[in-house]
Design a protein around this motif. Structure first.
Motif, PDB file in Angstrom:
ATOM      1  N   SER A 153      -0.576   2.364   0.587  1.00  0.00           N
ATOM      2  CA  SER A 153       0.097   1.295   1.320  1.00  0.00           C
ATOM      3  C   SER A 153      -0.835   0.120   1.578  1.00  0.00           C
ATOM      4  N   ALA A 154      -0.247  -1.034   1.825  1.00  0.00           N
ATOM      5  CA  ALA A 154      -1.017  -2.188   2.285  1.00  0.00           C
ATOM      6  C   ALA A 154      -1.718  -1.818   3.591  1.00  0.00           C
ATOM      7  N   GLY A 155      -2.984  -2.230   3.704  1.00  0.00           N
ATOM      8  CA  GLY A 155      -3.736  -1.953   4.921  1.00  0.00           C
ATOM      9  C   GLY A 155      -4.562  -0.693   4.896  1.00  0.00           C
ATOM     10  N   ARG A 202       0.431  -0.029   6.430  1.00  0.00           N
ATOM     11  CA  ARG A 202       1.797  -0.449   6.743  1.00  0.00           C
ATOM     12  C   ARG A 202       2.768   0.613   6.250  1.00  0.00           C
ATOM     13  N   THR A 203       3.754   0.930   7.045  1.00  0.00           N
ATOM     14  CA  THR A 203       4.722   1.960   6.682  1.00  0.00           C
ATOM     15  C   THR A 203       6.136   1.389   6.734  1.00  0.00           C
ATOM     16  N   GLY A 204       7.075   2.162   6.204  1.00  0.00           N
ATOM     17  CA  GLY A 204       8.479   1.768   6.251  1.00  0.00           C
ATOM     18  C   GLY A 204       8.960   0.953   5.073  1.00  0.00           C
ATOM     19  N   ASP A 205       8.082   0.705   4.081  1.00  0.00           N
ATOM     20  CA  ASP A 205       8.488  -0.062   2.900  1.00  0.00           C
ATOM     21  C   ASP A 205       9.184   0.851   1.889  1.00  0.00           C
ATOM     22  N   PRO A 206      10.260   0.393   1.260  1.00  0.00           N
ATOM     23  CA  PRO A 206      10.932   1.206   0.236  1.00  0.00           C
ATOM     24  C   PRO A 206       9.996   1.546  -0.918  1.00  0.00           C
ATOM     25  N   LEU A 209      13.931   6.279   0.162  1.00  0.00           N
ATOM     26  CA  LEU A 209      12.562   6.761   0.221  1.00  0.00           C
ATOM     27  C   LEU A 209      11.660   5.620   0.657  1.00  0.00           C
ATOM     28  N   VAL A 210      10.884   5.845   1.739  1.00  0.00           N
ATOM     29  CA  VAL A 210      10.018   4.798   2.268  1.00  0.00           C
ATOM     30  C   VAL A 210       8.605   5.335   2.449  1.00  0.00           C
ATOM     31  N   SER A 211       7.661   4.417   2.556  1.00  0.00           N
ATOM     32  CA  SER A 211       6.271   4.802   2.817  1.00  0.00           C
ATOM     33  C   SER A 211       6.151   5.259   4.268  1.00  0.00           C
ATOM     34  N   ALA A 212       5.327   6.301   4.460  1.00  0.00           N
ATOM     35  CA  ALA A 212       5.159   6.857   5.800  1.00  0.00           C
ATOM     36  C   ALA A 212       3.703   7.221   6.065  1.00  0.00           C
ATOM     37  N   GLY A 213       2.786   6.598   5.332  1.00  0.00           N
ATOM     38  CA  GLY A 213       1.372   6.897   5.503  1.00  0.00           C
ATOM     39  C   GLY A 213       0.533   6.008   4.625  1.00  0.00           C
ATOM     40  N   GLY A 214      -0.764   6.277   4.603  1.00  0.00           N
ATOM     41  CA  GLY A 214      -1.677   5.447   3.825  1.00  0.00           C
ATOM     42  C   GLY A 214      -1.601   5.707   2.342  1.00  0.00           C
ATOM     43  N   ARG A 215      -1.859   6.955   1.948  1.00  0.00           N
ATOM     44  CA  ARG A 215      -1.721   7.325   0.539  1.00  0.00           C
ATOM     45  C   ARG A 215      -0.294   7.814   0.333  1.00  0.00           C
ATOM     46  N   VAL A 216       0.458   7.093  -0.468  1.00  0.00           N
ATOM     47  CA  VAL A 216       1.899   7.325  -0.572  1.00  0.00           C
ATOM     48  C   VAL A 216       2.231   8.258  -1.725  1.00  0.00           C
ATOM     49  N   LEU A 217       1.713   7.978  -2.917  1.00  0.00           N
ATOM     50  CA  LEU A 217       2.009   8.766  -4.107  1.00  0.00           C
ATOM     51  C   LEU A 217       0.729   9.062  -4.868  1.00  0.00           C
ATOM     52  N   SER A 218       0.761  10.130  -5.629  1.00  0.00           N
ATOM     53  CA  SER A 218      -0.300  10.452  -6.579  1.00  0.00           C
ATOM     54  C   SER A 218       0.367  10.589  -7.938  1.00  0.00           C
ATOM     55  N   VAL A 219       0.057   9.671  -8.841  1.00  0.00           N
ATOM     56  CA  VAL A 219       0.681   9.645 -10.164  1.00  0.00           C
ATOM     57  C   VAL A 219      -0.258  10.336 -11.145  1.00  0.00           C
ATOM     58  N   VAL A 220       0.192  11.453 -11.710  1.00  0.00           N
ATOM     59  CA  VAL A 220      -0.641  12.283 -12.573  1.00  0.00           C
ATOM     60  C   VAL A 220      -0.219  12.105 -14.024  1.00  0.00           C
TER      61      VAL A 220
END
Length: 422
Positions: free
Chosen positions: A327-329, A335-339, A366-377
């Protein structure tokens, strides 16, 4: 499964792929884990509640993912309830819960590590910084979600980090000599007596390309390590993992679970940077992507003292790279709550799977709810292919002002990483 991060999503993904595993439950899980496991709204930090859920469900194994529940005694409560648990006791988890304790164990076991000083006063910190010189390495003694370490040439910044740690109740810091050379992560499964290593990986802790900016919980990882010495795993088992497990058993606090060995391959030889008492994130994502053996039986063997009887592990002849979308920041105030969009499109890329961490559902979005949002493998026949695949997946993700590193595994692919031979 106890936990709700990308590491736990990777573990759930591997467990559900194991034909010997009938069903997986997660507490509390996340939206991605919910696609493969039954979620339960149970506080992972409540040992009694986790144990009660395990008994009610009649599960055959509990796997504790994060470090905080281990230090809080969740594994103890589960075992006391008569359920096998993969994860060390609270006493054994002090290997991660206290940097000073880990140094004490390493000294007793003869494990090579950085020279250090444990400090509970600022003047002690100042003296240690002078003793070891720059770059300065200052570590919060306790748990800090992967962000308790400062490595800097700026003495004032090192002192400021130490002061913030010392100001907390019971605050202590460990000041260490700086270790040169590339870092390696190796997970070693333990059953209290025996150890079984997995394959090594390398992660990227700083937020920015070229290892710039503050430390994070991890922005990406890759495996295998084409530049690593052929005897690296054997050396770690012989000089680090087995002596540590033997010392913990001698103390009456046997270590059963996964010992994360964070290592530096220095000009003076192999040195331990840190121990963790659980699977590391994001290295778990790439290591499990390469594991061909069933994970369920392996973890159960470790939990029940039967690792010596487990068949040798089998690995896919592939490479894996994971890139974290944050996430930003992050890592300050994310920042959280972004789609969050594009997960399905990313997984449509051949060789890609997406693991969720800081996500949540809000009005079916689906929204962001933390700092590290996804891990793309991304996986592929070699590291270059896996890296290209991972970034092709990242390109499909939509998240406002998201950040990710663009150089994960680049140096290894380009042959710019090297290490001494032991």
């Amino acid at each position: 499964m106890v936990g709700n991060g990308a590491r736990e999503h990777a573990l759930v993904r591997a467990l559900t792929a194991d034909p010997a595993v009938a069903a997986v439950h997660a507490a509390p899980g996340n939206p991605g884990i919910g696609g493969a496991a039954c979620l339960h709204d149970v506080d992972p930090m409540d040992p009694a509640a986790v144990a009660a859920l395990a008994v009610r469900l009649g599960v055959g194994l509990v796997v504790v993912g994060p470090e905080a529940p281990l230090v809080a005694g969740v594994a103890d409560a589960v075992r006391d309830a008569g359920v096998p648990c993969f994860g060390p006791s609270a006493a054994a988890a002090r290997l991660e819960g206290s940097k000073a304790f880990a140094k004490e164990v390493m000294a007793a076991a003869g494990v090579p590590t950085a020279a250090s000083r444990t400090c509970d006063e600022e003047d002690q910190v100042a003296a240690a910084l002078v003793e070891f010189g720059a770059p300065h390495v200052v570590k919060d003694d306790g748990l800090a979600a992967g962000k308790g370490v400062v490595v800097t040439d700026d003495t004032a910044a090192a002192l400021a980090h130490a002061r913030a740690c010392l100001d907390r109740p019971g605050g202590r810091v460990v000041v260490e000599e700086y270790l040169d050379g590339p870092e390696v992560s190796l997970f070693v499964l333990c059953d209290g007596r025996h150890v079984v290593p997995l394959v090594p990986a390398q992660d990227f802790k700083r937020v920015g390309d070229g290892d710039t900016g503050p430390n994070t919980g991890g922005m990406g990882a890759y495996s295998p390590l084409p530049w690593a010495p052929d005897d690296l795993v054997d050396a770690v088992v012989a000089t680090v993992a087995q002596p540590t497990v033997d010392e913990m058993a001698r103390r009456g606090t046997p270590f059963a679970g996964v010992l994360y060995c964070g290592l530096a391959l220095t000009a003076r030889g192999l040195r331990v940077v840190e121990f963790n008492a659980r699977f590391g994130d994001p290295e778990t994502q790439v290591v499990l992507a390469r594991l061909a053996s069933g994970l369920g039986g392996l973890l159960l063997a470790a939990a029940t003292g039967r690792l010596a009887d487990h068949p040798p592990l089998v690995w896919h002849d592939t490479a894996a790279v994971t890139v974290v979308v944050a996430s930003a920041g992050y890592p300050g105030t994310p920042r959280t709550g972004d789609p969050v969009t594009g997960v399905e499109a990313a997984e449509a890329v051949p060789g890609v799977h997406v693991l969720q961490a800081g996500t949540a559902w809000r009005d079916d979005v689906l929204v962001s709810a933390g700092g590290r949002v996804l891990s793309v493998v991304g996986t592929g026949p070699d590291l270059a292919a896996a890296r290209a695949t991972a970034y092709a997946g990242v390109a499909k993700i939509g998240l406002a002002e998201a950040q990710h590193r663009t150089d994960i595994a680049a140096a290894a692919v380009q042959g710019r990483t090297s290490a001494p031979v032991f």
